[in-house]
Design an enzyme around this catalytic site. Structure first.
Site, short mmCIF file in Angstrom:
data_model
loop_
_atom_site.label_atom_id
_atom_site.label_comp_id
_atom_site.label_asym_id
_atom_site.label_seq_id
_atom_site.Cartn_x
_atom_site.Cartn_y
_atom_site.Cartn_z
N LYS A 254 0.67 -7.50 12.89
CA LYS A 254 -0.31 -6.52 12.44
C LYS A 254 -1.55 -6.74 13.30
CE LYS A 254 -2.58 -4.65 8.35
NZ LYS A 254 -2.64 -4.57 6.89
N THR B 204 0.82 -1.21 0.00
CA THR B 204 0.00 0.00 0.00
C THR B 204 0.85 1.26 0.00
OG1 THR B 204 -1.86 -1.09 1.04
CG2 THR B 204 -1.72 1.25 1.40
N GLU C 29 -3.37 -29.21 27.91
CA GLU C 29 -4.42 -30.23 27.77
C GLU C 29 -4.05 -31.32 26.78
OE1 GLU C 29 -8.64 -28.95 27.75
OE2 GLU C 29 -7.84 -26.92 27.97
N THR D 98 1.84 -4.27 4.28
CA THR D 98 1.76 -4.55 5.71
C THR D 98 1.13 -5.92 6.03
OG1 THR D 98 -0.38 -3.43 5.88
CG2 THR D 98 1.60 -2.10 6.31
N ASP D 99 0.41 -6.50 5.05
CA ASP D 99 -0.32 -7.75 5.34
C ASP D 99 0.61 -8.88 5.80
OD1 ASP D 99 -2.58 -6.41 4.58
OD2 ASP D 99 -2.92 -7.53 2.73
N SER E 10 1.45 -7.49 -0.61
CA SER E 10 2.17 -8.53 0.14
C SER E 10 1.29 -9.75 0.43
CB SER E 10 2.78 -7.97 1.41
OG SER E 10 1.79 -7.73 2.38
N GLN E 11 -0.02 -9.67 0.10
CA GLN E 11 -0.85 -10.88 0.16
C GLN E 11 -0.38 -11.89 -0.89
OE1 GLN E 11 -1.74 -7.77 -0.61
NE2 GLN E 11 -3.70 -7.63 -1.68
N TYR F 137 -8.00 0.72 -4.53
CA TYR F 137 -6.69 1.14 -5.03
C TYR F 137 -5.88 -0.09 -5.34
CZ TYR F 137 -4.77 -0.20 -0.49
OH TYR F 137 -4.39 -0.92 0.61
N1 ASP Z 1 -2.62 -5.49 0.90
C1 ASP Z 1 -1.59 -4.53 1.17
C2 ASP Z 1 -0.27 -5.29 1.20
O1 ASP Z 1 0.01 -5.97 2.14
C3 ASP Z 1 -1.86 -3.85 2.46
C4 ASP Z 1 -0.80 -2.87 2.92
O2 ASP Z 1 0.27 -2.77 2.39
O3 ASP Z 1 -1.08 -2.19 3.93
O4 ASP Z 1 0.44 -5.20 0.24
#
Ligand code: ASP
Length: 356
Positions: free
Chosen positions: A191, A37, A313, A118-119, A85-86, A51
């Site tokens: 995250k 992002t 457990e 960030t993912d 990053s997904q 986006y």
């Molecule tokens: N989907 C984005 C990624 O991980 C989200 C982000 O960067 O905040 O590339």
């Protein structure tokens, strides 16, 4: 006498100048861009339309920074990937870790900054922390708002990441992440909010530092594992990574997902169980069967905080299961992926969970 005094003063001034110029020599920070992002762009600044992650190139992002960034570091940049990053993949980790490893081996590079979505930022951070051989700063940075959105956080985060990378205090701390004025260690980061700019937090500890303008403050040194010149899994010795799947527990879960992961070639399964890594009798039966077939089973938890402990457990010793301790499922997966490149011995793998 006056002559001698003059010489002493002149010599002292020369020495001071010499040390001053060494102390403040501008470091070279090498930026590797992967997308996310922070490099996202869309048509609406108020999130009315979607986006696209990773669509803005690193040179454009750098051009958006205030001019005085040039006082902090000499910058070099390279676009490695252009992905959200997904879509990060284990093969990409290998490529990235090799690249970082060879950059930090060079005398020309003092620190590396990686722009990242960030993912899965925390996963890449841990992978690099365990595989790259250096004491130089390696900083991951992302953003929660795309470059075209109102109050985009990317430029400030990138500026801060360069400031942290250029600061000598950032050496020998392992891989770090910088977002929203905060510095976190790869050894304890997750995250925690799907949309807020303050999304990264320690899982079991707090942030290790703060960045303010050109100033960096390290407030504590709680990171579990410091970088050393001998990382536990040197990237130069890793050719490929095994398939390790994560499965999620819930009330009413059956063992079918476990059976199908095994049928699809998983060499290890991290089960994100309920509570302290618990699962239903049906799931347990399938996990025991998988373990008997040689699939490594790691018990972790869907609960975000706290440890998944041994001796609770589930009888781990009886079934040969491994407890993830302080690692959430995504961290445990990386440790097992890397661990399996060295050994299948359960005690050794269990030890790694506690250590990393
Ligand atoms: N989907 C984005 C990624 O991980 C989200 C982000 O960067 O905040 O590339």
């Amino acid at each position: 006498m006056i002559n001698r005094l003059f010489h002493i003063v002149a010599l002292t001034m020369c020495t001071m100048f010499f040390f001053t110029s060494i102390t403040y020599a501008k470091p070279t920070v090498y930026i590797l861009a992967t997308g996310g992002t922070i490099a996202g762009a869309g048509t609406s600044s108020t999130q009315k339309t979607e986006y696209k992650s990773g669509s803005v190139l690193i040179n454009t992002l750098l051009n958006a920074l205030p001019e005085d960034i040039k006082e902090i570091a000499n910058l070099q940049a390279e676009q490695v990937f252009k992905i959200g990053s997904q879509n990060m993949q284990p093969e990409y980790w290998l490529t990235l870790a090799k690249k970082v490893n060879s950059l930090v081996a060079s005398k020309e590079v003092d620190a590396v900054v990686i722009t990242h979505g960030t993912d899965t930022l925390e996963e890449t951070a841990l992978f690099l922390n365990l595989t790259v051989q250096t004491t130089k700063p390696i900083i991951l940075v992302g953003a929660m708002r795309s470059s075209t959105s109102l109050s985009a956080d990317g430029p400030k985060n990138l500026y801060d990441a360069i400031v942290v990378a250029a600061n000598p205090q950032s050496a020998n701390r392992g891989v770090l992440a910088v977002m929203n004025d905060t510095i976190l260690s790869a050894s304890d980061i997750m995250k925690s909010d799907t949309t807020a700019v303050q999304t990264f937090t320690g899982i079991n500890t707090s942030a290790i530092g703060k960045v303010w303008g050109k100033n960096v403050f390290y407030l504590n040194t709680v990171e579990k594992r410091k970088y050393s010149t001998t990382p536990p899994f040197p990237i130069t010795s890793i050719k490929a990574l095994p398939q390790v799947d994560i499965l999620y527990g819930y009330a009413g879960a059956t063992g079918k997902a476990v059976d199908s992961a095994v049928a699809n070639g998983a060499q290890a399964i991290v089960y994100a169980g309920v509570g302290n890594g618990n699962f239903s009798d049906s799931v347990e039966k399938s996990l025991i069967n998988a373990s008997k077939k040689g699939v490594v089973i790691v018990r972790s938890s869907r609960v975000p905080y706290g440890a998944t402990t041994q001796w609770n457990e589930v009888d781990d010793e009886k079934y040969g299961f491994i407890a993830s301790w302080w690692n959430n499922p995504q961290r445990a997966r990386i440790i097992i992926m890397l661990g399996l490149t060295k050994t299948k011995n359960k005690q050794e793998l269990q030890k790694m969970m506690l250590e990393y």
